[in-house]
Design an enzyme around this catalytic site. Sequence first.
Site, PDB file in Angstrom:
ATOM      1  N   GLU A 331       0.711  -1.295  -0.197  1.00  0.00           N
ATOM      2  CA  GLU A 331       0.148   0.033  -0.125  1.00  0.00           C
ATOM      3  C   GLU A 331       0.729   1.225  -0.094  1.00  0.00           C
ATOM      4  O   GLU A 331       0.514   2.033   0.688  1.00  0.00           O
ATOM      5  CB  GLU A 331      -0.816   0.011   1.177  1.00  0.00           C
ATOM      6  CG  GLU A 331      -1.769  -1.173   1.127  1.00  0.00           C
ATOM      7  CD  GLU A 331      -2.787  -1.271   2.358  1.00  0.00           C
ATOM      8  OE1 GLU A 331      -2.838  -0.385   3.240  1.00  0.00           O
ATOM      9  OE2 GLU A 331      -3.886  -2.134   2.207  1.00  0.00           O
ATOM     10  N   ASP A 383      -1.164  -3.717  -3.557  1.00  0.00           N
ATOM     11  CA  ASP A 383      -1.818  -2.631  -3.297  1.00  0.00           C
ATOM     12  C   ASP A 383      -3.584  -2.723  -3.559  1.00  0.00           C
ATOM     13  O   ASP A 383      -3.668  -3.833  -3.911  1.00  0.00           O
ATOM     14  CB  ASP A 383      -1.348  -1.503  -4.124  1.00  0.00           C
ATOM     15  CG  ASP A 383      -1.531  -0.125  -3.236  1.00  0.00           C
ATOM     16  OD1 ASP A 383      -2.443   0.117  -2.319  1.00  0.00           O
ATOM     17  OD2 ASP A 383      -0.680   0.816  -3.344  1.00  0.00           O
ATOM     18  N   GLU A 447      -5.839 -10.607  -1.769  1.00  0.00           N
ATOM     19  CA  GLU A 447      -6.419 -10.354  -0.619  1.00  0.00           C
ATOM     20  C   GLU A 447      -8.014 -10.220  -1.129  1.00  0.00           C
ATOM     21  O   GLU A 447      -8.752  -9.698  -0.195  1.00  0.00           O
ATOM     22  CB  GLU A 447      -6.118  -9.192   0.077  1.00  0.00           C
ATOM     23  CG  GLU A 447      -4.817  -9.098   0.647  1.00  0.00           C
ATOM     24  CD  GLU A 447      -4.435  -7.921   1.349  1.00  0.00           C
ATOM     25  OE1 GLU A 447      -5.222  -7.104   2.025  1.00  0.00           O
ATOM     26  OE2 GLU A 447      -3.062  -7.608   1.552  1.00  0.00           O
TER      27      GLU A 447
HETATM   28  C1  XIL Z   1      -6.295  -6.397   8.080  1.00  0.00           C
HETATM   29  C2  XIL Z   1      -6.588  -7.749   8.679  1.00  0.00           C
HETATM   30  O1  XIL Z   1      -7.636  -8.508   7.873  1.00  0.00           O
HETATM   31  C3  XIL Z   1      -7.048  -7.392  10.083  1.00  0.00           C
HETATM   32  O2  XIL Z   1      -7.402  -8.453  10.870  1.00  0.00           O
HETATM   33  C4  XIL Z   1      -6.245  -6.245  10.930  1.00  0.00           C
HETATM   34  O3  XIL Z   1      -6.907  -5.928  11.811  1.00  0.00           O
HETATM   35  C5  XIL Z   1      -5.970  -5.129   9.815  1.00  0.00           C
HETATM   36  O4  XIL Z   1      -5.242  -5.618   8.655  1.00  0.00           O
HETATM   37  N1  XIL Z   1      -4.797  -4.764   3.510  1.00  0.00           N
HETATM   38  C6  XIL Z   1      -3.947  -5.391   3.859  1.00  0.00           C
HETATM   39  C7  XIL Z   1      -3.991  -6.419   5.010  1.00  0.00           C
HETATM   40  O5  XIL Z   1      -2.938  -5.497   3.253  1.00  0.00           O
HETATM   41  O6  XIL Z   1      -2.739  -6.651   5.582  1.00  0.00           O
HETATM   42  C8  XIL Z   1      -5.290  -5.836   5.772  1.00  0.00           C
HETATM   43  O7  XIL Z   1      -5.516  -6.965   6.780  1.00  0.00           O
HETATM   44  C9  XIL Z   1      -6.328  -5.479   5.098  1.00  0.00           C
HETATM   45  C10 XIL Z   1      -6.345  -4.625   4.058  1.00  0.00           C
END
Ligand code: XIL
Length: 583
Positions: A331, A383, A447
């Site tokens: 990010e 990202d 993700e």
């Molecule tokens: C999130 C997790 O899912 C949560 O449990 C935590 O509290 C915050 O982070 N982008 C990312 C991830 O790269 O690491 C994030 O994960 C979600 C957004």
Amino acid sequence: MNKTFITLLCAAATMTATADEITLFDFEDFNLGDAVAMRDYYSEDGTTPSKAEITSDPSGKAGKVLHVKNGSWNTLAELPLQGITAEEISEYDLITFDLYRPDSETDDYRQFRCGIGDGFLHDVENEFLHQGAKGQWVKRTYSISPVSSTSDKFYIGFNSVDMEYYLDNIRLVSSSDDYDMNNPEETLRYHADRITVPAKIGIGCAVPAWNDEVVNDNNIAAQTIYNNFNIVVGENQMKPAYLQPKKGEFSWWDADRLVNLAQRHDMEVRGHTLVWHSQTLPWVTSDGYKNDGNGGKGYNREELLQILKDHITTVMTHYKGKIREWDVVNECLDDNQSIVYSQPTKYNLRNSVWKTVIGEDYLDSAFVYAHRADPDAILYINDYGADFKGDAKSEAYYNLVKRLLKSNIPVQGVGFQCHLGLGVDASKFENNVKRYADLGVEVSLTELDITTWNAGDYEQHIRQGEDYRALLEVALKYKHIRNFVVWGVTDDKSWRSPDPLLFKSNYKPKYAFFALRNTLEEWADRAAGIEDIEVDEQLPELSPYVDVYDITGRLVKQQLEREQINSLDPGLYIIDRKKILIR
Ligand code: XIL
């Protein structure tokens, strides 16, 4: 064109979850004008009592319906259950009904409730239930949970004062289809592992951090993961804040357990993440932006570069050989990328502490440190909000990756987080990611999660499953797309809501699970040449140009002159939906 072809191939085996259902009330055996009792759940007793009766359908179609006028809060229509007990009802997991509203404010929330006796089958958060229901019948579906009650009184309605509505066709549905995770053929990974053309596909999930459950092989959480996925990533376990909570003090416990789980079950691991503004080293910055670590003094550029180098080197050395790929930088882009409209090759970086103190080259350095620490690991940039072609941030991301590659920075993978909502335009995703093939990098969905609009709505689960399927089809189609990773396992433990993942809280599969499994299965069968290509009888008139596909359904030539077919390299092709052998 290619897309149409793929859809055509997949249509044949599209799975519809078999759904058991029964009608509780369609009101046809009531008499018009029958009064229906209202129960005032919490004795709210409004000035106008709530009323319900059986009327004819307000839309003019035949049939009797329930008409309710709420005069006070928390009043629900009371209907006698006949021939079914609470215990039998508890075997179903969804309730659906048709809703009609004569009026509907655009901004009001309504709560739907139903129950038996004193137990609620469904007792929801506020929702925009009225939407779409003004002047027409709409279907609503909600999850229900078991109630133990001997009462024969069924309650249903909206928790709202001053609301008029009609209900019909109240049904209970058992959403499906379970699966036997001990039968490999019913799992995701079995089919994913059979796919080798056009390339291997990783089907993955983020492993939630409540490690005690997920690292115990006998626990259903762990079993669901290792039976279905061939790659895992720690949802939080490998973030800098967890791995190095104090300067120079590393804490490997949770992350090691994750890696051990993966090794026991032959799953690959994605490492997430080495450099980020969020969940980063708490002793460097309090919020990811301020340079307020080091007892408030902050660090200078040289110190921060050393900190980055130490962190990356220590972590990657610890896991050397055990982690396939690392999100080196997460990010790093700013959300505002309007710069690309005036300067189409540019991008804006987020003003994290790394960027402001070190400068843009913190990116370059991070990748170089990572490459030195473990030259075999595939190094990713990752990202969000850059998933679809045409969005400014997608263009900025592409520009940034090109800039890094031009500087000979060892970026080998580009991650698209894909935190999405219902109604995904997979072709925009496809158009965005296919261009990375020419840059020589691999691409992963890192993700993925797709939220619905209303918790427990089965129709939305179906649409969600189709969105998941469409993205997987893109991932399967391109050689440079490596992993399809979903951000978590069960809906209730997701960081987002409502209902973004593949499994319900009890680890039962959702429609999206079946959509993905069937797609993987078809793809594997097709690639293995097991399945005959179906020929559509109504072929359009032969065009002088043809699109040529290889046997896996990948487009190899677009708009080739028909006469030129024989000049193709020897091999098996699909042309006009027929297999053609060129010798
Ligand atoms: C999130 C997790 O899912 C949560 O449990 C935590 O509290 C915050 O982070 N982008 C990312 C991830 O790269 O690491 C994030 O994960 C979600 C957004």
